[in-house]
Each structure stands twice: as C-alpha cells, then as structure tokens.
Scaffold this active site. Structure first.
Site, mmCIF file in Angstrom:
data_model
loop_
_atom_site.group_PDB
_atom_site.id
_atom_site.type_symbol
_atom_site.label_atom_id
_atom_site.label_comp_id
_atom_site.label_asym_id
_atom_site.label_seq_id
_atom_site.Cartn_x
_atom_site.Cartn_y
_atom_site.Cartn_z
ATOM 1 N N HIS A 90 0.847 -1.191 0.000
ATOM 2 C CA HIS A 90 0.000 0.000 0.000
ATOM 3 C C HIS A 90 0.877 1.234 0.000
ATOM 4 O O HIS A 90 1.980 1.231 0.554
ATOM 5 C CB HIS A 90 -0.982 0.017 1.178
ATOM 6 C CG HIS A 90 -0.359 0.089 2.541
ATOM 7 N ND1 HIS A 90 0.031 1.272 3.128
ATOM 8 C CD2 HIS A 90 -0.053 -0.882 3.434
ATOM 9 C CE1 HIS A 90 0.536 1.034 4.325
ATOM 10 N NE2 HIS A 90 0.504 -0.271 4.534
ATOM 11 N N ASP A 92 -0.503 4.412 0.769
ATOM 12 C CA ASP A 92 -0.944 5.414 1.739
ATOM 13 C C ASP A 92 -0.159 5.235 3.025
ATOM 14 O O ASP A 92 0.357 4.147 3.310
ATOM 15 C CB ASP A 92 -2.444 5.325 1.986
ATOM 16 C CG ASP A 92 -2.848 4.096 2.784
ATOM 17 O OD1 ASP A 92 -2.502 2.978 2.338
ATOM 18 O OD2 ASP A 92 -3.502 4.231 3.830
ATOM 19 N N ASP A 123 6.580 1.225 5.901
ATOM 20 C CA ASP A 123 5.145 0.894 5.913
ATOM 21 C C ASP A 123 4.371 1.861 5.035
ATOM 22 O O ASP A 123 3.872 2.855 5.511
ATOM 23 C CB ASP A 123 4.645 0.953 7.361
ATOM 24 C CG ASP A 123 3.193 0.555 7.512
ATOM 25 O OD1 ASP A 123 2.700 -0.189 6.662
ATOM 26 O OD2 ASP A 123 2.557 1.013 8.482
ATOM 27 N N GLU A 156 -5.127 1.679 3.054
ATOM 28 C CA GLU A 156 -4.993 0.612 4.058
ATOM 29 C C GLU A 156 -4.931 1.168 5.466
ATOM 30 O O GLU A 156 -5.543 0.630 6.387
ATOM 31 C CB GLU A 156 -3.743 -0.228 3.757
ATOM 32 C CG GLU A 156 -3.634 -1.506 4.566
ATOM 33 C CD GLU A 156 -2.990 -1.328 5.940
ATOM 34 O OE1 GLU A 156 -3.169 -2.189 6.806
ATOM 35 O OE2 GLU A 156 -2.300 -0.288 6.149
ATOM 36 N N GLU A 157 -4.198 2.265 5.651
ATOM 37 C CA GLU A 157 -4.006 2.804 6.993
ATOM 38 C C GLU A 157 -5.304 3.373 7.578
ATOM 39 O O GLU A 157 -5.470 3.424 8.791
ATOM 40 C CB GLU A 157 -2.931 3.893 6.988
ATOM 41 C CG GLU A 157 -1.542 3.418 6.584
ATOM 42 C CD GLU A 157 -0.875 2.498 7.591
ATOM 43 O OE1 GLU A 157 -1.533 2.110 8.570
ATOM 44 O OE2 GLU A 157 0.296 2.163 7.384
ATOM 45 N N HIS A 423 4.370 3.935 12.139
ATOM 46 C CA HIS A 423 3.286 4.705 12.759
ATOM 47 C C HIS A 423 3.808 5.711 13.793
ATOM 48 O O HIS A 423 3.015 6.488 14.315
ATOM 49 C CB HIS A 423 2.227 3.814 13.412
ATOM 50 C CG HIS A 423 1.448 2.977 12.451
ATOM 51 N ND1 HIS A 423 0.176 2.495 12.734
ATOM 52 C CD2 HIS A 423 1.730 2.515 11.215
ATOM 53 C CE1 HIS A 423 -0.265 1.782 11.724
ATOM 54 N NE2 HIS A 423 0.668 1.775 10.789
#
Length: 451
Positions: A90, A92, A123, A156-157, A423
């Site tokens: 992903h 995003d 990520d 996705e996030e 994150h």
C-alpha cells in the site's frame, strides 16, 4: 549474503531503489483528505502506475475504490501455463504526527546511521520498492517465471475498506494461486520471518452527553454530571487492574504457540520508560499476537492550554480493539459497544458508532508456497531458518482475499521490523533488509514456479 546472480543484481539496484523510495516518500499520501490534499495520494498512485508501465506491465489502471481512494493495478504475463502470483503493498501512510519531533523531515527520505528515514519508508512504500526490485532482478536473470499481478492500495491505513469492496465487486481481478502481502515484517533485523497470524480490529466512536451546555464548575460542579468524567469512567472499565483488556463477553485467555518475544527485548523495542511496568498477563507473545487489546486512540475534550473552569456537557473518544484469530470482529464490535453503553455512569446519554472493522487472519503454513519461501529465505539470510510469528496489527484485505480465493496461499513478509518504528515519529527502513527481502521474494518466485 551468499553469491547468487539474483542477489548480485539486487545489490546493484539498491542506489536506484533509494532514489525511487525518496521520490515515493515525498508524496504526503495520507488518505485523510480533510487533513492532506487528495493530489498527494493521486501523485503517489500515478508514480506507481508509471513504474509498472515502465517494467512492461499490461492493463495498468488506477482503480477508483468505493471509499474515494485509488488502488493501482498491473499485470505482467509470464510463461504460458505458469502460476499466478499477486504482490500486494500500500502506498498510503499514517500522518507524521508531530513533525517537530522528527529528527529530519518526515516526507524527505534521509540516510542516517545506516537506515533510511521517512514516513512510509517501511510501511509500506518500501514494500512497493521491494516488489519492483524482485521483478527487476528476475528480468535480468532469465525472466519472470510466473504471471504477476501487482496491487498497491491507497487507503490501508485508514481501514475504510475501499479495496476490499472493489475486489468483492470484481472477483476475477486479483485471483491468484499465491498472494504475497508485502506489509508485514521480520521479527527483528536479520531474522527472516513470515507472519502467520494477524489480529483483526474494530474502531468505535463513543459520544457521552450530560448537559445542554457547559456550566461554571464553581457554581454547578459537584452535582452537575460531568460528561468528560463519565467518559473517563467508561474508558477505565475497559481494563483490569493489571492493564489487561476486559470487555464483557470477550474471553482474553488465548495463548500463543510458537516464536516467543523476550520481555526485556520487548521493553527495548517498545521504548518503555525505566520503572514503568508492562500491562496484561501471560507471555508478551500472548498479549500482542493472541489476545484482544483495547487502545483509546483519541479524546475530544478541551486542551489544557486555554481550558476554562467548566463542567463539560459532552465528550467523545475513539476506541480501537484488536481482535485475535478465532474471534469474529463483527461480534467483538457488538460486545465492545454493549460494554461501553452498559458501563456509562449516572444515566448519561451515550451513543456508539462503528467507524472501521477488519477480521483477524490465520495462514496455512504447511502449503507449498511456504516451503518455497523458506528455501528462498535460507539463501537471502545465510545461516538463518525462516521463523513464524504473529502480528498484532491488522490487514483487513487478507480476509477478503482468503474468502474470494480459498485455494490461494497467502504469505506475509515485509520491512516493518521493530527498529522501523512504523506509525511513530522517525519511521525508517533498513536498506539491508530491503535488499535481502527483495532477493528472497525473487528467489521465492523462482522456487514456486519450479515446484
């Protein structure tokens, strides 16, 4: 890494990979268009589409998914009669949080102390680059031996389910014999790991109201019901004294069988302050991979700066619940909502709303694809045997793909090892891990085609 033509090719491509990842990280592709421009996500999607086109992919398309974001699709044909492998990542990313807390700008890929720093570096924009590296290495060493589909998700996030809904409406699009999800990570740097389970998740917003408007705390405090205090009581009810998650009707005592997580190592990885205890009971692996875990993600209330002496009339919070394999996320959502409503004190008015959900996932690790990956990782990581670990995070698409394609084998690998700090501020990727995992993916595709 042992001498191998694929490994040598990947090593030669790392400077290009760094430059490409820098271009991709520069897009502020947070799929929250109230905070970040839609054009940033569209720019990242177009970058990936152009990269796939340059590699000879056919049918490259920007898919407009039901949540208002775009996923990027491409198909690269292999030899006639070959199997089909879907590669997922992903583009995003999570918001950068406090940009001032970053050592270097979050959307500028910066090399420091042997790692590359930037939001999405691990990520999962690094996962996009990993797939490209593996395919380029194969093309330079005899060709790609299977049919390849690539899907790069745009939300996705956010957990808004756009790609899941799109896949359900177009079930032939992502059909494959094996699916490689490039959004997980090694247990730690240098230890090759496939993720065999994922916790699911649910997001619930709770609103509590007690008064028609805020009141002077001196004149009315002590008798007037404080909505913020009521909310605090409700949120506190979600945890036992030791910090374990306690939701009425949700059994938390599952155990993790497999790779264990040393408690002291976990404290270091999680950067727990000296003297602060870990929460919960059982092993660390039990707590983060096999049991439910509740987290209060945010509370709407007056900030300390500028606060007035008032009894609050209303307050709300966003609550996340991670759901272990074996528990239905929809049922867990109902239990969480019922718990929040039942534990609201003083007859306060309470409303709960589900705002996101994803089912847990458990893979079949006895399948031929896992054998092929184990053999590939043994070459990419000399002297190391592939490990199986759980992951506390959620990838809702896994369950959608498993339901749509029940015969497909699903493997989860990726760049999000503990040092990556995904994150969080100062997210980074290890270029050595990018190199080794790209080699492993390329060799896996060769092994899988030969079996």
């Amino acid at each position: 890494m042992s001498s191998n033509p694929v490994a040598e090719t990947v090593a030669s491509l790392i400077p290009r990979a760094q430059a490409e990842l820098a271009e991709l990280v520069a897009f502020k592709s947070v799929a929250d268009f109230d905070q970040f421009p839609r054009s940033e996500s569209e720019g990242a999607a177009n970058w990936i589409a152009d990269a796939l086109t340059a590699e000879g992919f056919q049918d490259v398309a920007l898919l407009d998914t039901p949540d208002g974001t775009q996923s990027v699709y491409g198909y690269l044909p292999g030899p006639e009669g070959a199997r089909t492998v879907l590669l997922y990542a992903h583009y995003d990313v999570q918001p950068p949080l406090d940009e001032a807390a970053w050592t270097t700008p979050p959307f500028e890929l910066t090399e420091r102390d042997g790692r590359w720093y930037g939001r999405g570096a691990a990520d999962c924009k690094g996962g996009v680059i990993m797939h490209l590296l593996a395919l380029r290495a194969l093309k330079a060493n005899g060709g790609v031996p299977v049919h390849i589909k690539v899907i790069a998700e745009g939300s996705e996030e956010m957990g808004t389910g756009g790609l899941e809904r799109y896949a359900e409406a177009h079930p032939d699009l992502l059909a494959a014999d094996t699916i490689v999800i490039g959004d997980a990570g090694n247990f730690r740097v240098g230890l090759p790991t496939v993720t065999s389970t994922l916790r699911g998740m649910t997001l619930v917003r709770i609103q509590i109201d007690t008064l028609r408007g805020n009141l002077h705390s001196g004149q009315f405090g002590g008798a007037a019901p404080d909505a913020l205090a009521a909310l605090i009581r409700v949120l506190d009810s979600l945890r036992a004294e030791d910090g374990s998650t306690t939701i009425d009707g949700l059994t938390p005592e599952t155990r993790w069988e497999g790779l264990q997580y040393d408690e002291e190592q976990f404290r270091q990885d999680a950067k727990v302050l000296d003297g602060v205890q870990l929460i919960g009971s059982g092993s660390v692996a039990d707590r983060i991979w096999a049991r439910p875990a509740v987290t209060v993600l945010g509370i709407d209330c007056p900030p300390v700066v500028g606060a007035t002496p008032s009894v609050q009339a209303g307050a709300r919070a966003l609550v996340s619940l991670r759901v272990p394999p074996g528990v239905d996320a929809a049922e867990a959502t109902k239990l969480l909502q019922a718990h929040l409503e039942a534990h609201t004190p003083w007859g306060a008015r309470v409303r709960t709303e589900q705002v996101g959900q994803g089912q847990p996932f458990s893979a079949d690790t006895t399948s031929p694809a896992y054998t092929a990956m184990a053999e590939a990782m043994a070459v990419a990581y000399p002297g190391q045997e592939m490990q199986y670990a759980g992951q506390g995070g959620s990838i809702p698409l896994c369950n959608t793909l498993a339901a749509l394609y029940p015969q497909a084998e699903i493997l989860l690998i990726g760049l999000s090892e503990p040092e990556a700090q995904i994150h969080a501020v100062n997210e980074s990727v290890s270029p050595e891990e990018l190199e080794r995992l790209s080699v492993a993916e390329a060799l896996f595709l060769q092994n899988y085609a030969a079996n």
